[in-house]
Design a protein around this motif. Structure first.
Motif, PDB file in Angstrom:
ATOM      1  N   ASP A  36      73.473  48.947  26.232  1.00 54.00           N
ATOM      2  CA  ASP A  36      74.967  49.183  25.903  1.00 54.00           C
ATOM      3  C   ASP A  36      75.048  50.397  24.955  1.00 54.00           C
ATOM      4  N   ARG A  37      75.639  51.489  25.382  1.00 53.00           N
ATOM      5  CA  ARG A  37      75.836  52.574  24.536  1.00 53.00           C
ATOM      6  C   ARG A  37      76.647  52.381  22.887  1.00 53.00           C
ATOM      7  N   GLN A  38      77.709  51.468  23.122  1.00 50.01           N
ATOM      8  CA  GLN A  38      78.409  51.352  21.946  1.00 50.01           C
ATOM      9  C   GLN A  38      77.602  50.429  20.870  1.00 50.01           C
ATOM     10  N   GLN A  39      76.572  49.504  21.438  1.00 52.73           N
ATOM     11  CA  GLN A  39      75.770  48.879  20.607  1.00 52.73           C
ATOM     12  C   GLN A  39      74.670  49.689  19.829  1.00 52.73           C
ATOM     13  N   VAL A  40      74.247  50.653  20.720  1.00 56.53           N
ATOM     14  CA  VAL A  40      72.982  51.536  20.173  1.00 56.53           C
ATOM     15  C   VAL A  40      73.795  52.330  19.174  1.00 56.53           C
ATOM     16  N   ASP A  41      74.748  53.128  19.691  1.00 59.99           N
ATOM     17  CA  ASP A  41      75.262  54.001  18.473  1.00 59.99           C
ATOM     18  C   ASP A  41      75.857  53.024  17.047  1.00 59.99           C
ATOM     19  N   ALA A  42      76.358  52.164  17.379  1.00 56.49           N
ATOM     20  CA  ALA A  42      76.605  51.327  16.135  1.00 56.49           C
ATOM     21  C   ALA A  42      75.342  51.067  15.283  1.00 56.49           C
ATOM     22  N   HIS A  43      74.311  50.605  16.179  1.00 56.68           N
ATOM     23  CA  HIS A  43      72.978  50.200  15.302  1.00 56.68           C
ATOM     24  C   HIS A  43      72.642  51.522  14.742  1.00 56.68           C
ATOM     25  N   LEU A  44      72.556  52.593  15.152  1.00 53.99           N
ATOM     26  CA  LEU A  44      72.016  53.859  14.668  1.00 53.99           C
ATOM     27  C   LEU A  44      72.812  54.327  13.691  1.00 53.99           C
ATOM     28  N   ALA A  45      74.202  53.890  13.535  1.00 50.50           N
ATOM     29  CA  ALA A  45      75.076  54.501  12.603  1.00 50.50           C
ATOM     30  C   ALA A  45      74.941  53.826  10.995  1.00 50.50           C
ATOM     31  N   LEU A  46      74.133  52.583  11.410  1.00 51.69           N
ATOM     32  CA  LEU A  46      73.954  51.838   9.934  1.00 51.69           C
ATOM     33  C   LEU A  46      72.588  52.579   9.252  1.00 51.69           C
TER      34      LEU A  46
END
Length: 77
Positions: A36-46
């Motif tokens: 899931d793109r949103q989950q990966v992006d949110a994870h990498l934003a941390l």
């Protein structure tokens, strides 16, 4: 569906999806069954110290290439 037909089908859809990849912090290939793109992006934003270990993402119909994401997370530590 032949491999040639599948390749042409995917190429027709790639430009529309390319904008989403450019907007993300990390540019991963889009595949038919990926993270899931949103989950990966949110994870990498941390910040790295706040990222949950191990990372777990849902598999969706159109998402980021799983091996690329896994490799990027291993490289980041």
């Amino acid at each position: 569906m032949t491999e040639e037909h599948r390749t042409r089908w995917w190429r027709r859809r790639t430009p529309a999806a390319a904008k989403s990849v450019e907007e993300s912090p990390a540019a991963f290939d889009l595949v038919r069954r990926g993270y899931d793109r949103q989950q990966v992006d949110a994870h990498l934003a941390l910040p790295p110290e706040q990222r949950p270990r191990p990372a777990a993402f849902d598999i969706v119909r159109i998402g980021y290439e799983r091996r690329q994401v896994d490799e990027a997370l291993r490289e980041q530590g």
